[in-house]
Write a protein that holds these residues in place. Structure first.
Motif, short mmCIF file in Angstrom:
data_model
loop_
_atom_site.label_atom_id
_atom_site.label_comp_id
_atom_site.label_asym_id
_atom_site.label_seq_id
_atom_site.Cartn_x
_atom_site.Cartn_y
_atom_site.Cartn_z
N VAL A 150 3.78 -0.41 -17.16
CA VAL A 150 3.26 0.20 -15.94
C VAL A 150 4.19 0.05 -14.74
CG1 VAL A 150 2.00 -1.87 -15.20
CG2 VAL A 150 1.15 0.36 -14.54
N VAL A 151 4.08 1.01 -13.84
CA VAL A 151 4.58 0.90 -12.47
C VAL A 151 3.49 1.46 -11.56
CG1 VAL A 151 5.79 3.14 -12.48
CG2 VAL A 151 6.50 1.36 -10.88
N TRP A 152 3.33 0.85 -10.40
CA TRP A 152 2.32 1.28 -9.42
C TRP A 152 3.00 1.92 -8.21
CZ3 TRP A 152 -2.95 0.94 -9.95
CH2 TRP A 152 -3.44 0.17 -11.02
N LEU A 153 2.42 3.02 -7.74
CA LEU A 153 2.88 3.71 -6.53
C LEU A 153 1.72 3.75 -5.53
CD1 LEU A 153 4.59 6.79 -8.24
CD2 LEU A 153 5.64 4.61 -7.62
N LYS A 154 2.03 3.69 -4.24
CA LYS A 154 0.99 3.72 -3.20
C LYS A 154 1.24 4.90 -2.27
CE LYS A 154 -1.09 0.87 0.43
NZ LYS A 154 -1.02 -0.44 1.10
N LEU A 155 0.17 5.61 -1.96
CA LEU A 155 0.26 6.77 -1.07
C LEU A 155 -0.82 6.66 0.00
CD1 LEU A 155 1.23 9.70 -0.39
CD2 LEU A 155 -0.57 10.48 -1.94
N THR A 156 -0.40 6.66 1.26
CA THR A 156 -1.33 6.76 2.37
C THR A 156 -1.25 8.19 2.89
OG1 THR A 156 -1.01 4.44 2.94
CG2 THR A 156 -1.98 5.85 4.64
N VAL A 157 -2.37 8.90 2.86
CA VAL A 157 -2.40 10.32 3.21
C VAL A 157 -2.21 10.47 4.72
CG1 VAL A 157 -3.79 12.43 3.17
CG2 VAL A 157 -3.89 10.81 1.24
N SER A 158 -1.25 11.30 5.11
CA SER A 158 -1.00 11.52 6.54
C SER A 158 -1.68 12.79 7.06
CB SER A 158 0.51 11.57 6.82
OG SER A 158 1.10 12.61 6.07
N THR A 159 -1.92 13.76 6.19
CA THR A 159 -2.51 15.03 6.61
C THR A 159 -3.56 15.47 5.60
OG1 THR A 159 -0.37 15.66 7.52
CG2 THR A 159 -1.98 17.42 7.24
N THR A 160 -4.70 15.91 6.07
CA THR A 160 -5.75 16.42 5.19
C THR A 160 -5.20 17.59 4.38
OG1 THR A 160 -7.48 15.68 6.69
CG2 THR A 160 -8.05 17.46 5.16
N GLY A 161 -5.52 17.63 3.09
CA GLY A 161 -5.02 18.70 2.24
C GLY A 161 -5.33 18.47 0.78
N THR A 184 -8.10 13.43 2.59
CA THR A 184 -8.18 13.47 4.05
C THR A 184 -7.22 12.42 4.62
OG1 THR A 184 -10.05 11.94 4.05
CG2 THR A 184 -10.57 14.28 4.11
N ALA A 185 -6.79 12.67 5.83
CA ALA A 185 -5.85 11.77 6.50
C ALA A 185 -6.40 10.35 6.51
CB ALA A 185 -5.58 12.25 7.91
N SER A 186 -5.55 9.40 6.27
CA SER A 186 -5.76 7.94 6.26
C SER A 186 -6.33 7.40 4.95
CB SER A 186 -6.60 7.47 7.46
OG SER A 186 -7.97 7.76 7.28
N GLN A 187 -6.67 8.26 3.99
CA GLN A 187 -7.09 7.75 2.69
C GLN A 187 -5.89 7.06 2.02
OE1 GLN A 187 -8.85 11.45 0.99
NE2 GLN A 187 -10.52 10.08 0.36
N VAL A 188 -6.18 6.06 1.20
CA VAL A 188 -5.14 5.31 0.51
C VAL A 188 -5.37 5.42 -0.99
CG1 VAL A 188 -4.01 3.08 0.22
CG2 VAL A 188 -4.93 3.73 2.46
N TYR A 189 -4.32 5.79 -1.72
CA TYR A 189 -4.39 5.94 -3.17
C TYR A 189 -3.32 5.08 -3.84
CZ TYR A 189 -7.37 9.99 -2.45
OH TYR A 189 -8.42 10.82 -2.10
N LEU A 190 -3.66 4.59 -5.01
CA LEU A 190 -2.69 3.98 -5.90
C LEU A 190 -2.55 4.88 -7.12
CD1 LEU A 190 -3.70 0.19 -5.91
CD2 LEU A 190 -1.64 1.20 -4.90
N ILE A 191 -1.34 5.04 -7.59
CA ILE A 191 -1.09 5.81 -8.80
C ILE A 191 -0.47 4.86 -9.81
CG2 ILE A 191 0.07 7.79 -9.84
CD1 ILE A 191 0.21 8.97 -6.94
N MET A 192 -1.18 4.66 -10.91
CA MET A 192 -0.70 3.83 -12.00
C MET A 192 -0.03 4.74 -13.02
SD MET A 192 -2.90 1.58 -14.74
CE MET A 192 -3.43 3.05 -15.65
N ILE A 193 1.23 4.49 -13.33
CA ILE A 193 1.95 5.29 -14.31
C ILE A 193 2.34 4.40 -15.48
CG2 ILE A 193 3.95 6.76 -14.77
CD1 ILE A 193 3.98 7.42 -11.77
N ASN A 194 1.88 4.77 -16.67
CA ASN A 194 2.19 4.04 -17.90
C ASN A 194 3.18 4.82 -18.74
OD1 ASN A 194 0.30 2.00 -17.47
ND2 ASN A 194 -1.28 2.98 -18.68
N ASN A 195 4.15 4.13 -19.31
CA ASN A 195 5.01 4.74 -20.32
C ASN A 195 4.49 4.27 -21.66
OD1 ASN A 195 6.94 5.76 -22.01
ND2 ASN A 195 8.64 4.64 -21.13
#
Length: 185
Positions: free
Chosen positions: A74-85, A165-176
């Motif tokens: 695994v590797v983890w990525l973090k995304l904080t949304v800046s703009t609603t979309g 929506t803006a300010s939501q926080v997501y983690l993306i777990m990617i497995n090989n």
């Protein structure tokens, strides 16, 4: 003549030591970004890496998902949304035979140290047996209606987009999960 022979030998050694471009380089286990609280922060519209991960990091952050299993290579990525979309993405492996899986977790209002399958809003553990994922690509798109794809599924490379929506926080777990040509990560 001896100088040319010596130069030729060095060129040959250099060519032999270059990693083929068709395979990702394996990192040693327990890299910091293999733990959710040390996720790589995504900035901009793209991210790429020539590396492939081994193991789950120093702790297991997510034992199961709605798609079946949890972390593996695994590797983890973090995304904080800046703009609603709309969130869409492609995960494109270095080698088309690599079987990548992913889970997207909404961690808005929670911490990275208390993750569960309830945080998972999309996941895809589709098999990448030859012919399943075109060039090994998986991700989120605007045409899929699937929110989850269980392990062992064939031919369902994409899950449905996520409205963010803006300010939501997501983690993306990617497995090989592995490479079908070589039988390993």
């Amino acid at each position: 003549m001896k100088k040319w022979s010596l130069l030729t030998s060095w060129i040959l050694i250099l060519l032999i030591s270059i990693v083929p471009t068709g395979y990702a380089q394996l990192l040693p286990p327990n890299q910091p970004e293999q733990d959710a609280c040390n996720a790589l922060v995504l900035c901009g519209s793209s991210f790429s890496s020539p590396y492939s991960y081994q193991g789950i990091g120093s702790i297991s952050n997510l034992a199961t998902t709605p798609c079946g299993s949890g972390e593996d290579n695994v590797v983890w990525l973090k995304l904080t949304v800046s703009t609603t979309g709309t969130m869409v993405f492609n995960i494109t492996p270095v080698s088309p035979q690599d079987d990548y899986d992913f889970a997207v977790l909404d961690i808005s209002g929670t911490t990275c140290s208390s993750l569960s399958s309830a945080n998972v809003v999309r996941c895809n553990f589709n098999n990448n047996n030859p012919g399943s994922n075109v060039n090994g690509v998986i991700g989120l798109n605007t045409t899929s209606t699937l929110q989850t794809v269980a392990g062992g599924t064939f031919g369902s490379s994409f899950c449905q987009q996520i409205n963010v929506t803006a300010s939501q926080v997501y983690l993306i777990m990617i497995n090989n999960f592995g490479n079908y040509a070589t039988g390993g990560p």
